[in-house]
Design an enzyme around this catalytic site. Structure first.
Site, PDB file in Angstrom:
ATOM      1  N   ASP A  16       0.835  -1.210   0.000  1.00 30.94           N
ATOM      2  CA  ASP A  16       0.000   0.000   0.000  1.00 30.94           C
ATOM      3  C   ASP A  16       0.867   1.257   0.000  1.00 30.94           C
ATOM      4  O   ASP A  16       2.019   1.234   0.436  1.00 30.94           O
ATOM      5  CB  ASP A  16      -0.912  -0.031   1.238  1.00 30.94           C
ATOM      6  N   GLY A  17       0.288   2.352  -0.490  1.00 29.35           N
ATOM      7  CA  GLY A  17       0.948   3.655  -0.380  1.00 29.35           C
ATOM      8  C   GLY A  17       1.626   4.167  -1.640  1.00 29.35           C
ATOM      9  O   GLY A  17       2.272   5.224  -1.602  1.00 29.35           O
ATOM     10  N   GLY A  19       0.350   5.530  -4.336  1.00 23.42           N
ATOM     11  CA  GLY A  19      -0.235   6.793  -4.801  1.00 23.42           C
ATOM     12  C   GLY A  19       0.224   7.958  -3.941  1.00 23.42           C
ATOM     13  O   GLY A  19       0.670   8.996  -4.461  1.00 23.42           O
ATOM     14  N   TRP A  21       2.808   8.119  -2.026  1.00 23.84           N
ATOM     15  CA  TRP A  21       4.261   8.281  -2.170  1.00 23.84           C
ATOM     16  C   TRP A  21       4.574   9.136  -3.407  1.00 23.84           C
ATOM     17  O   TRP A  21       5.393  10.058  -3.346  1.00 23.84           O
ATOM     18  CB  TRP A  21       4.910   6.900  -2.292  1.00 23.84           C
ATOM     19  N   ARG A  29      -0.065   9.475  -9.517  1.00 21.67           N
ATOM     20  CA  ARG A  29      -0.168   8.208  -8.779  1.00 21.67           C
ATOM     21  C   ARG A  29       0.449   7.045  -9.560  1.00 21.67           C
ATOM     22  O   ARG A  29       1.069   6.149  -8.986  1.00 21.67           O
ATOM     23  CB  ARG A  29      -1.647   7.897  -8.489  1.00 21.67           C
ATOM     24  N   HIS A  33       2.971   3.504  -8.924  1.00 26.08           N
ATOM     25  CA  HIS A  33       2.721   2.097  -9.270  1.00 26.08           C
ATOM     26  C   HIS A  33       3.888   1.501 -10.048  1.00 26.08           C
ATOM     27  O   HIS A  33       4.226   0.334  -9.872  1.00 26.08           O
ATOM     28  CB  HIS A  33       1.424   1.966 -10.081  1.00 26.08           C
ATOM     29  N   THR A  62     -10.506  -6.528  -5.475  1.00 25.13           N
ATOM     30  CA  THR A  62     -11.817  -6.494  -6.152  1.00 25.13           C
ATOM     31  C   THR A  62     -12.488  -5.130  -5.955  1.00 25.13           C
ATOM     32  O   THR A  62     -13.420  -4.795  -6.681  1.00 25.13           O
ATOM     33  CB  THR A  62     -12.752  -7.601  -5.611  1.00 25.13           C
ATOM     34  N   GLU A  63     -12.013  -4.361  -4.989  1.00 21.62           N
ATOM     35  CA  GLU A  63     -12.571  -3.025  -4.733  1.00 21.62           C
ATOM     36  C   GLU A  63     -11.821  -1.932  -5.506  1.00 21.62           C
ATOM     37  O   GLU A  63     -12.307  -0.808  -5.619  1.00 21.62           O
ATOM     38  CB  GLU A  63     -12.511  -2.695  -3.232  1.00 21.62           C
ATOM     39  N   LEU A 127      11.315 -19.932  -4.880  1.00 24.71           N
ATOM     40  CA  LEU A 127      10.284 -19.084  -4.273  1.00 24.71           C
ATOM     41  C   LEU A 127       8.951 -19.166  -5.030  1.00 24.71           C
ATOM     42  O   LEU A 127       8.917 -19.071  -6.254  1.00 24.71           O
ATOM     43  CB  LEU A 127      10.773 -17.624  -4.301  1.00 24.71           C
ATOM     44  N   ARG A 189      -5.392  -1.823   8.560  1.00 22.42           N
ATOM     45  CA  ARG A 189      -6.538  -2.659   8.180  1.00 22.42           C
ATOM     46  C   ARG A 189      -6.107  -3.733   7.197  1.00 22.42           C
ATOM     47  O   ARG A 189      -5.003  -3.699   6.655  1.00 22.42           O
ATOM     48  CB  ARG A 189      -7.674  -1.812   7.617  1.00 22.42           C
ATOM     49  N   ILE A 190      -7.031  -4.660   6.976  1.00 23.91           N
ATOM     50  CA  ILE A 190      -6.730  -5.841   6.170  1.00 23.91           C
ATOM     51  C   ILE A 190      -7.239  -5.695   4.733  1.00 23.91           C
ATOM     52  O   ILE A 190      -6.733  -6.348   3.821  1.00 23.91           O
ATOM     53  CB  ILE A 190      -7.352  -7.109   6.840  1.00 23.91           C
TER      54      ILE A 190
END
Ligand code: IPE
Ligand code: IPE
Ligand code: MG
Length: 238
Positions: A16-17, A19, A21, A29, A33, A62-63, A127, A189-190
């Protein structure tokens, strides 16, 4: 405590972060990425060197379709750029690429690139680098329940199943559950990630945005993990 419970086999990261950053540097943004995608390579190599067997990275939820069309289109083009740059190296390093999420709903070309990465690396034993893309844990659980119900209806399996049997219906079937979940950029949060699989994961929330998450920060998270006392509902061994 046995080595087995201390082993950090499966690390999952909510990347996360990107955008924020980029914005902080006066960039769009999407620039975040792109740097974030490059960091996937850096952190995969570091994780593998630290003995992690499974690294599962949240790339698009999915959101996330709620975002601007420009941002979504850019993210959907990133796999081609990313694998174009690094697939050869991943193969040489023996990494096995996996995808979790509903790939059928992705643009055709994005899906083709992802399927190709999985196919090319399917016999590798290094891996396990999984990318969660168009992934949502609630959706995964509903799809698992649907497939299980169908198998019951078809007489392939009974109504009385174990947790382990149910896990075979998840997109992470045949992977161990998550040992360590890390979220970058300070959010606590998850966000619909691996809800079943993190049942007993240790959690780390770090302030760094994903583009500034370094191998040193990963190492610190894994070191912290090693100092935790995982009890799995039992009682601490004196
Ligand atoms: C994570 O960074 C990448 C995706 C969710 C695709 P964000 O894009 O969420 O960046 P912030 O959280 O808005 O800064
Ligand atoms: C979670 O980040 C999804 C990914 C990292 C791919 P978000 O930025 O979408 O999460 P929220 O909206 O802050 O909960
Ligand atoms: Mg975010």
């Amino acid at each position: 405590m046995s080595n087995e419970t201390k082993a950090c086999r499966h690390v999952a990261i909510i990347m996360d972060g990107n955008g924020r950053w980029a914005k902080a540097q006066g960039k769009p943004r999407t620039a975040g990425h792109l740097v974030g995608a490059d960091n996937v390579r850096t952190i995969a190599i570091a994780a593998s060197e630290l003995g992690v067997e499974y690294l599962t990275l949240y790339a698009f939820s999915t959101e996330n379709w709620k975002r601007s069309e420009d941002e979504v289109n850019y993210i959907m083009k990133l796999p081609k750029i990313f694998f174009g740059k690094y697939m050869k190296e991943f193969i040489e390093r023996g990494y096995r690429m996996r995808m979790i999420g509903e790939l059928d709903r992705l643009p055709k070309e994005t899906k083709r690139v992802l399927d190709d990465a999985v196919e090319q690396s399917k016999n590798n034993t290094g891996l396990n680098l999984s990318i969660a893309i168009n992934y949502g844990s609630q959706r995964e659980l509903v799809l698992a329940a649907e497939r299980y119900a169908k198998d019951v209806k078809d007489g392939k399996i009974g109504l009385d199943i174990s947790n382990e049997e149910f896990e075979q219906y998840l997109m992470t079937a045949d992977m161990p559950n998550v040992d360590l979940l890390i979220r970058t950029s300070g959010e606590l949060r998850i966000s619909n990630y691996l809800l079943w699989q993190i049942a007993y994961a240790e959690l780390e929330f770090v302030p760094e945005a994903w583009p500034e998450f370094t191998p040193e920060v990963l190492e610190r998270c894994i070191r912290n993990f090693g100092n935790r006392d995982r009890r799995f509902g039992g009682v601490k061994n004196e």
